[in-house]
Write an enzyme that holds these catalytic residues in place. Structure first.
Site, PDB file in Angstrom:
ATOM      1  N   ASP A   1       3.279   2.104  -1.081  1.00 21.34           N
ATOM      2  CA  ASP A   1       2.748   3.093  -0.135  1.00 21.34           C
ATOM      3  C   ASP A   1       1.241   3.258  -0.271  1.00 21.34           C
ATOM      4  O   ASP A   1       0.737   3.543  -1.359  1.00 21.34           O
ATOM      5  CB  ASP A   1       3.424   4.457  -0.365  1.00 21.34           C
ATOM      6  CG  ASP A   1       4.889   4.394  -0.039  1.00 21.34           C
ATOM      7  OD1 ASP A   1       5.254   4.603   1.117  1.00 21.34           O
ATOM      8  OD2 ASP A   1       5.678   4.106  -0.974  1.00 21.34           O
TER       9      ASP A   1
ATOM     10  N   ASP B   1       1.407  -1.855  -5.679  1.00 23.63           N
ATOM     11  CA  ASP B   1       2.120  -0.656  -5.274  1.00 23.63           C
ATOM     12  C   ASP B   1       2.435  -0.825  -3.777  1.00 23.63           C
ATOM     13  O   ASP B   1       1.855  -1.694  -3.116  1.00 23.63           O
ATOM     14  CB  ASP B   1       1.156   0.521  -5.524  1.00 23.63           C
ATOM     15  CG  ASP B   1       1.573   1.799  -4.866  1.00 23.63           C
ATOM     16  OD1 ASP B   1       2.663   2.274  -5.183  1.00 23.63           O
ATOM     17  OD2 ASP B   1       0.799   2.328  -4.026  1.00 23.63           O
TER      18      ASP B   1
ATOM     19  N   ASP C   1      -2.950   3.046  -5.175  1.00 18.99           N
ATOM     20  CA  ASP C   1      -3.816   4.059  -4.564  1.00 18.99           C
ATOM     21  C   ASP C   1      -3.829   5.373  -5.334  1.00 18.99           C
ATOM     22  O   ASP C   1      -4.635   6.251  -5.054  1.00 18.99           O
ATOM     23  CB  ASP C   1      -3.339   4.357  -3.129  1.00 18.99           C
ATOM     24  CG  ASP C   1      -1.959   4.988  -3.117  1.00 18.99           C
ATOM     25  OD1 ASP C   1      -1.011   4.350  -3.617  1.00 18.99           O
ATOM     26  OD2 ASP C   1      -1.824   6.131  -2.633  1.00 18.99           O
TER      27      ASP C   1
ATOM     28  N   ALA D   1       8.888  21.767  -0.730  1.00 20.40           N
ATOM     29  CA  ALA D   1       9.126  21.204   0.609  1.00 20.40           C
ATOM     30  C   ALA D   1       8.775  19.718   0.619  1.00 20.40           C
ATOM     31  O   ALA D   1       9.467  18.896   1.221  1.00 20.40           O
ATOM     32  CB  ALA D   1       8.287  21.957   1.642  1.00 20.40           C
TER      33      ALA D   1
ATOM     34  N   HIS E   1      10.175  14.014   0.961  1.00 14.58           N
ATOM     35  CA  HIS E   1      10.026  12.631   0.501  1.00 14.58           C
ATOM     36  C   HIS E   1      11.279  12.087  -0.147  1.00 14.58           C
ATOM     37  O   HIS E   1      11.509  10.891  -0.155  1.00 14.58           O
ATOM     38  CB  HIS E   1       8.892  12.542  -0.530  1.00 14.58           C
ATOM     39  CG  HIS E   1       7.517  12.657   0.073  1.00 14.58           C
ATOM     40  ND1 HIS E   1       6.835  11.589   0.590  1.00 14.58           N
ATOM     41  CD2 HIS E   1       6.703  13.732   0.252  1.00 14.58           C
ATOM     42  CE1 HIS E   1       5.664  11.988   1.048  1.00 14.58           C
ATOM     43  NE2 HIS E   1       5.555  13.290   0.857  1.00 14.58           N
TER      44      HIS E   1
HETATM   45  N1  LIG Z   1       8.958  13.705  -4.441  1.00 18.16           N
HETATM   46  C1  LIG Z   1       7.772  13.472  -3.888  1.00 18.16           C
HETATM   47  N2  LIG Z   1       7.504  12.222  -3.471  1.00 18.16           N
HETATM   48  C2  LIG Z   1       6.314  11.984  -2.925  1.00 18.16           C
HETATM   49  C3  LIG Z   1       5.352  12.978  -2.779  1.00 18.16           C
HETATM   50  N3  LIG Z   1       4.255  12.433  -2.208  1.00 18.16           N
HETATM   51  C4  LIG Z   1       4.555  11.132  -1.987  1.00 18.16           C
HETATM   52  N4  LIG Z   1       5.799  10.857  -2.406  1.00 18.16           N
HETATM   53  C5  LIG Z   1       6.543   9.590  -2.358  1.00 18.16           C
HETATM   54  O1  LIG Z   1       6.112   8.790  -3.448  1.00 18.16           O
HETATM   55  C6  LIG Z   1       6.286   7.440  -3.107  1.00 18.16           C
HETATM   56  C7  LIG Z   1       5.019   6.685  -3.448  1.00 18.16           C
HETATM   57  O2  LIG Z   1       5.333   5.324  -3.454  1.00 18.16           O
HETATM   58  P1  LIG Z   1       4.359   4.202  -4.060  1.00 18.16           P
HETATM   59  O3  LIG Z   1       4.738   2.960  -3.335  1.00 18.16           O
HETATM   60  O4  LIG Z   1       2.981   4.624  -3.752  1.00 18.16           O
HETATM   61  O5  LIG Z   1       4.649   4.125  -5.512  1.00 18.16           O
HETATM   62  C8  LIG Z   1       6.631   7.361  -1.626  1.00 18.16           C
HETATM   63  O6  LIG Z   1       8.015   7.125  -1.506  1.00 18.16           O
HETATM   64  C9  LIG Z   1       6.292   8.739  -1.124  1.00 18.16           C
HETATM   65  O7  LIG Z   1       7.102   9.103  -0.051  1.00 18.16           O
HETATM   66  C10 LIG Z   1       5.653  14.300  -3.225  1.00 18.16           C
HETATM   67  O8  LIG Z   1       4.826  15.236  -3.135  1.00 18.16           O
HETATM   68  N5  LIG Z   1       6.880  14.506  -3.779  1.00 18.16           N
HETATM   69 MG   LIG Z   2       1.066   4.378  -3.410  1.00 20.30          MG
END
Ligand SMILES: Nc1nc2c(ncn2[C@@H]2O[C@H](COP(=O)(O)O)[C@@H](O)[C@H]2O)c(=O)[nH]1
Ligand SMILES: [Mg+2]
Length: 571
Positions: free
Chosen positions: A122, A120, A411, A269, A274
């Site tokens: 993030d 993954d 994670d 929000a 994101h």
């Molecule tokens: N729409 C939303 N996106 C979110 C939220 N919290 C995190 N994120 C986004 O998810 C991905 C996770 O990426 P990965 O690499 O771990 O698969 C990342 O782009 C974040 O910005 C949320 O609450 N809502």
């Molecule tokens: Mg992640």
């Protein structure tokens, strides 16, 4: 740092051999009158042993202050007796420290059998600095005020990085933030309304007719904060709720304001932050992603060890892939920065972006190319291409990787661990950054000596209750009450050293948390960072400790550790 009063040196310098090492060798009295004095002497003796060892490590036993020790008379102990007590207690209660860089094992995992490693992005390959949480909080707060018309004064709110932990549940019906355990039992001392502990825990007990949350309630009314992105959300929910409580108590009580409005608004929000992209930002993602890319050294932690690890895997013939919910534009710039190379794609056989995990594992959404023409049908993976969307079934078909030959690191319990493990039998590794700070705390002498005394006290309580069984022993109830009070106090102190409001991410007092239980069930291994994997050879087999059912424990663990003799001796 732990705060209890240090053990007073002169008091603990020495305790009399004759006095302090006599009670346990003396047979337990049979007449009722002598039992309480016998137990008190045993308590004093054990306390003296633990306190002496704590002092020798320069540690405090929380809850103990000079008063607890005043009734223990000072005298000399010879060094061989001290050594014996030390080794007995260490054997019995375990003082070995743990490395924050260890990989921990839930289920046997033979790396020799793993052909493909997936990652993954993030909070797995890309580690963010603490600054990111402050930025997320401020952005969410500003969206609430600027776009959802929350009171302007909320702009003064600031993120408190010490308040919330991952894995908490927010009860959207009542506005309670809390930690629950693997049985979905509420840890009452963690229930917060706004930033404060709930005034009357009976309200919680009344709601659930106890402390257990039914699966139905959990599903309909509880929202879990599953990843590090959600810590600022938890803090903001609590701060805004606190504001409503402070400015007008009736607002919350009479449901003129509903906590669910707030939970929904913060989630909305979050999605904006994101996700919302526009033609102008060319699909990078939301405002948050643009902000990260505008100052990468502020938000991302470079780690050359990860590049070396990935290169090492490939040089040993393993396949690798990156599977993320983030967009290509976002991770492309991030990976260039993190690897200090424009050629980061050479580290992977396949790169899948905007994957929409966990839907990725369940739906049949087709893969698309990220380069033009993006509308061309994808029915195989081609070298050098990056794909978007997709699904697990096609991934297995096009890559030829499936089942337990795949090891995937992530994670997020729901996006990265549960479905791959359940649907496909992928092996999984959880990356939990908080592990390193929790292990650090657990390794401190104060923590370990206090825990060891707590476990000892629980043994004494068990023994005393067994004596009480069916007969009246004068003074025993009072003694039990005072020991239970001390136990409560130590447990609360051991909770607070991790986080004042919510304690450890991994434990309630006796049980794993709801979050830790998911890790235990759905991650074969877990560690604080991917780079820790570098410490293990490519054909290493992770063997878990044998786990014991409660009815097996007393014989088998003692036999395993060769402690049968000491156990008998110290009883
Ligand atoms: N729409 C939303 N996106 C979110 C939220 N919290 C995190 N994120 C986004 O998810 C991905 C996770 O990426 P990965 O690499 O771990 O698969 C990342 O782009 C974040 O910005 C949320 O609450 N809502
Ligand atoms: Mg992640």
């Amino acid at each position: 740092m732990l705060s209890a009063a240090r053990l007073s040196t002169h008091r603990l310098k020495a305790f009399p051999c004759s006095r302090f090492f006599s009670a346990h060798t003396r047979p337990r009295p049979t007449d009722s009158e002598s039992i309480v004095p016998y137990l008190r002497a045993k308590y004093d003796e054990r306390l003296a042993q633990h306190a002496m060892l704590a002092r020798r490590s320069g540690a405090s036993i929380l809850s103990l202050d000079a008063e607890n020790l005043n009734h223990l008379p000072p005298t000399d102990l010879n060094s061989s007796t001290v050594a014996r007590i030390q080794s007995d207690i260490e054997e019995m209660f375990g003082f070995g420290s743990t490395s924050p860089k260890d990989v921990f094992i839930n289920n046997e995992l033979d790396l020799a059998r793993v052909e493909t490693y997936g990652f993954d992005y993030d909070y797995t390959l890309a580690n963010y600095t603490d600054q990111l949480s402050y930025t997320i909080y401020e952005m969410l707060r500003n969206i609430l005020v600027d776009h959802f018309h929350y009171p302007k004064v909320l702009k003064n709110l600031q993120f408190d990085s010490n308040f919330a932990i991952r894995g908490l549940h927010f009860d959207i019906k009542n506005g309670w933030l809390m930690k629950i355990d693997n049985f979905a039992n509420i840890q009452l001392s963690t229930v917060h309304v706004g930033r404060e502990p709930i005034k009357d825990t009976n309200d919680v007990i009344e709601q659930h007719r106890g402390v257990h949350i039914s699966p139905d309630y959990l599903q309909k009314n509880m929202y879990q904060l599953n990843d590090l992105f959600s810590i600022p959300q938890a803090c903001l929910l609590s701060d805004v709720l606190q504001y409503f409580k402070d400015s007008n108590a009736e607002y919350v009580k009479d449901l003129k304001f509903h906590p669910r409005y707030l939970a929904d608004d913060v989630q909305r929000a979050s999605n904006i932050l994101h996700q919302w992209s526009s033609l102008e930002n060319r699909g990078i993602g939301g405002q948050l992603h643009q902000t990260v890319l505008s100052d990468m050294s502020k938000f991302l932690t470079k780690d050359s060890a990860i590049v070396e690890y990935l290169q090492g895997l490939r040089s040993k013939g393993k396949k690798t892939f990156l599977l993320t919910n983030s967009s290509f534009q976002y991770i492309d710039q991030g990976m260039k920065y993190l690897t200090s190379s424009p050629d980061w794609r050479d580290l992977f056989d396949w790169v899948i972006v905007s994957a929409r995990k966990p839907e990725f594992y369940r739906t049949e959404r087709p893969f698309r190319r990220t380069s033009e023409p993006t509308w061309n049908l994808v029915n195989k993976f081609e070298p050098g291409e990056v794909y978007e969307g997709g699904n697990l079934k096609d991934f297995s078909k096009y890559s030829g990787c499936s089942g337990s030959k795949v090891l995937y690191f992530g994670d997020h319990v729901f996006s990265d661990l549960i479905d791959p493990a359940q649907q496909q039998g992928w092996k999984t590794g959880a990356i939990i950054r908080e592990l390193s700070s929790e292990i650090y705390t657990r390794n401190t002498p104060d923590y370990r000596h206090t825990l060891s005394w707590l476990l000892r006290l629980e043994r004494l309580l068990n023994e005393a209750q067994a004596i009480d069984n069916g007969r009246h022993v004068p003074g025993l109830d009072k003694l039990l009450d005072s020991w239970r009070g001390e136990r409560r106090q130590i447990r609360e102190q051991l909770k607070r050293v991790f986080n004042k409001a919510f304690g450890s991410v991994f434990r309630t007092h006796h049980n794993p948390t709801f979050f830790a239980n998911k890790i235990r069930k759905f991650a074969d291994i877990y560690t604080s960072s991917v780079e820790n994997m570098r410490n293990y050879p490519i054909d290493y087999c992770f063997y878990p400790d044998r786990s014991y059912l409660p009815h097996e424990r007393s014989i088998e663990t003692l036999v395993d550790s060769g402690r049968v003799h000491q156990e008998r001796m110290l009883k």
